[in-house]
Scaffold this motif. Sequence first.
Motif, PDB file in Angstrom:
ATOM      1  N   LYS A   8     114.010 -49.345 -70.315  1.00 20.53           N
ATOM      2  CA  LYS A   8     114.818 -50.042 -69.310  1.00 20.53           C
ATOM      3  C   LYS A   8     113.890 -50.802 -68.376  1.00 20.53           C
ATOM      4  CE  LYS A   8     118.742 -47.951 -70.515  1.00 20.53           C
ATOM      5  NZ  LYS A   8     119.954 -48.660 -70.987  1.00 20.53           N
ATOM      6  N   LEU A  20     112.181 -47.811 -62.405  1.00 25.31           N
ATOM      7  CA  LEU A  20     111.875 -48.718 -63.515  1.00 25.31           C
ATOM      8  C   LEU A  20     110.440 -49.236 -63.428  1.00 25.31           C
ATOM      9  CD1 LEU A  20     115.147 -50.822 -63.482  1.00 25.31           C
ATOM     10  CD2 LEU A  20     114.620 -48.847 -64.899  1.00 25.31           C
ATOM     11  N   ARG A  68     118.269 -59.590 -60.565  1.00 23.45           N
ATOM     12  CA  ARG A  68     117.144 -59.877 -61.455  1.00 23.45           C
ATOM     13  C   ARG A  68     117.541 -59.383 -62.844  1.00 23.45           C
ATOM     14  NH1 ARG A  68     111.337 -58.950 -59.053  1.00 23.45           N
ATOM     15  NH2 ARG A  68     111.788 -61.009 -58.229  1.00 23.45           N
ATOM     16  N   SER A 122     117.278 -53.894 -71.873  1.00 23.42           N
ATOM     17  CA  SER A 122     117.313 -52.569 -72.482  1.00 23.42           C
ATOM     18  C   SER A 122     116.957 -52.707 -73.951  1.00 23.42           C
ATOM     19  CB  SER A 122     118.711 -51.950 -72.335  1.00 23.42           C
ATOM     20  OG  SER A 122     118.773 -50.701 -72.994  1.00 23.42           O
ATOM     21  N   ALA A 160     122.983 -40.407 -64.992  1.00 26.23           N
ATOM     22  CA  ALA A 160     123.402 -41.452 -64.046  1.00 26.23           C
ATOM     23  C   ALA A 160     122.603 -42.731 -64.289  1.00 26.23           C
ATOM     24  CB  ALA A 160     123.175 -40.972 -62.620  1.00 26.23           C
ATOM     25  N   PRO A 161     123.161 -43.856 -63.904  1.00 27.32           N
ATOM     26  CA  PRO A 161     122.397 -45.115 -64.018  1.00 27.32           C
ATOM     27  C   PRO A 161     121.086 -45.026 -63.250  1.00 27.32           C
ATOM     28  CG  PRO A 161     124.683 -45.550 -63.436  1.00 27.32           C
ATOM     29  CD  PRO A 161     124.497 -44.067 -63.337  1.00 27.32           C
ATOM     30  N   LEU A 162     120.076 -45.703 -63.757  1.00 29.49           N
ATOM     31  CA  LEU A 162     118.760 -45.670 -63.116  1.00 29.49           C
ATOM     32  C   LEU A 162     118.724 -46.570 -61.888  1.00 29.49           C
ATOM     33  CD1 LEU A 162     116.676 -45.957 -66.376  1.00 29.49           C
ATOM     34  CD2 LEU A 162     116.597 -44.011 -64.823  1.00 29.49           C
ATOM     35  N   ASP A 163     118.029 -46.090 -60.875  1.00 33.66           N
ATOM     36  CA  ASP A 163     117.776 -46.897 -59.697  1.00 33.66           C
ATOM     37  C   ASP A 163     116.586 -47.823 -60.007  1.00 33.66           C
ATOM     38  OD1 ASP A 163     118.300 -47.014 -56.584  1.00 33.66           O
ATOM     39  OD2 ASP A 163     116.125 -47.113 -56.902  1.00 33.66           O
ATOM     40  N   PRO A 164     116.568 -49.017 -59.451  1.00 34.07           N
ATOM     41  CA  PRO A 164     115.422 -49.908 -59.714  1.00 34.07           C
ATOM     42  C   PRO A 164     114.074 -49.272 -59.402  1.00 34.07           C
ATOM     43  CG  PRO A 164     117.197 -51.141 -58.697  1.00 34.07           C
ATOM     44  CD  PRO A 164     117.641 -49.691 -58.698  1.00 34.07           C
ATOM     45  N   LYS A 168     113.715 -54.163 -65.301  1.00 33.63           N
ATOM     46  CA  LYS A 168     114.383 -55.146 -64.442  1.00 33.63           C
ATOM     47  C   LYS A 168     113.288 -56.091 -63.968  1.00 33.63           C
ATOM     48  CE  LYS A 168     117.492 -55.531 -60.468  1.00 33.63           C
ATOM     49  NZ  LYS A 168     117.993 -54.866 -59.257  1.00 33.63           N
ATOM     50  N   ILE A 181     118.109 -57.638 -66.267  1.00 28.10           N
ATOM     51  CA  ILE A 181     117.931 -56.266 -66.723  1.00 28.10           C
ATOM     52  C   ILE A 181     117.846 -56.300 -68.241  1.00 28.10           C
ATOM     53  CG2 ILE A 181     119.041 -54.002 -66.938  1.00 28.10           C
ATOM     54  CD1 ILE A 181     120.282 -54.569 -64.159  1.00 28.10           C
ATOM     55  N   ALA A 221     122.817 -58.748 -62.429  1.00 28.22           N
ATOM     56  CA  ALA A 221     122.222 -58.306 -61.170  1.00 28.22           C
ATOM     57  C   ALA A 221     121.309 -59.386 -60.594  1.00 28.22           C
ATOM     58  CB  ALA A 221     121.450 -57.014 -61.376  1.00 28.22           C
TER      59      ALA A 221
END
Lengths: 148, 98
Positions: A73, A39, A122, A126, A32-36, A75, A124, A120
Amino acid sequence: MAHIRKQVRDAVVAEVTGLATTGARVYTEQVAPLDPSQLPALLVSTPAEDAEQSEKFGGVLVRREITVDIAIKVKTGTPVATLDAIAEQVETALGTTLTVAGAPVDVDYVGMQSDLSDDADRAIGSMVLRFTVTVWTEPGAPGVLAAT
Amino acid sequence: VTVDFSASLDALYATFGESATIAGSPITAIYDGGHVEALGVIGTQPSLRCRAADVSAIAVGAAVELDPLLHAIVSYTVRERQVLPPDELEVRLILERA
């Protein structure tokens, strides 16, 4: 006995866990996509492998070139500098050899790709660092390291 | 038949608007904090829908403060201005966290 790829992944995770920038945020099963809150993070995967039967030490072994990707990853307001700072720590931590099943195996850095997004609130960033780990296993025994 | 769209906007902003301060000036704007996914990371894409007349002098880089009673994160800067069709009576300000 775990597959040699898992042993390699585990060894890589051990080397890159605890870096000053990413700490314990090292994931191998993240789909699943990472939650901030997760990070900055490292995602360790083995997306590909080239294998061939080859003679070594008078017998036939399976020579495996395992591709190891470490995705960074972030942010942050300074994604480019942050990605490079983390990459410096990751490459330093991995070095040129990795201990797998108690034996040193070669690690070769083969390149990277990076991408940025301003979609987003802020920026991001990768970056995928790619390494190749070469190991030899017994035919029919993918978990048994036979040579390095 | 003549339709006064500015009157409709007044009703819209009176119903859905909230107070925001942009470049030091208070206005009423409609906040949108839609969720996005980019490069495998979850984020939000905050924006303010404003009456064009209220933000005609607002440029990219202007400071934005939202109501702390309504938002956990209140300090942003304007990253982009989008004039909204069809009548250009409104502008969407895309926000970036300060």
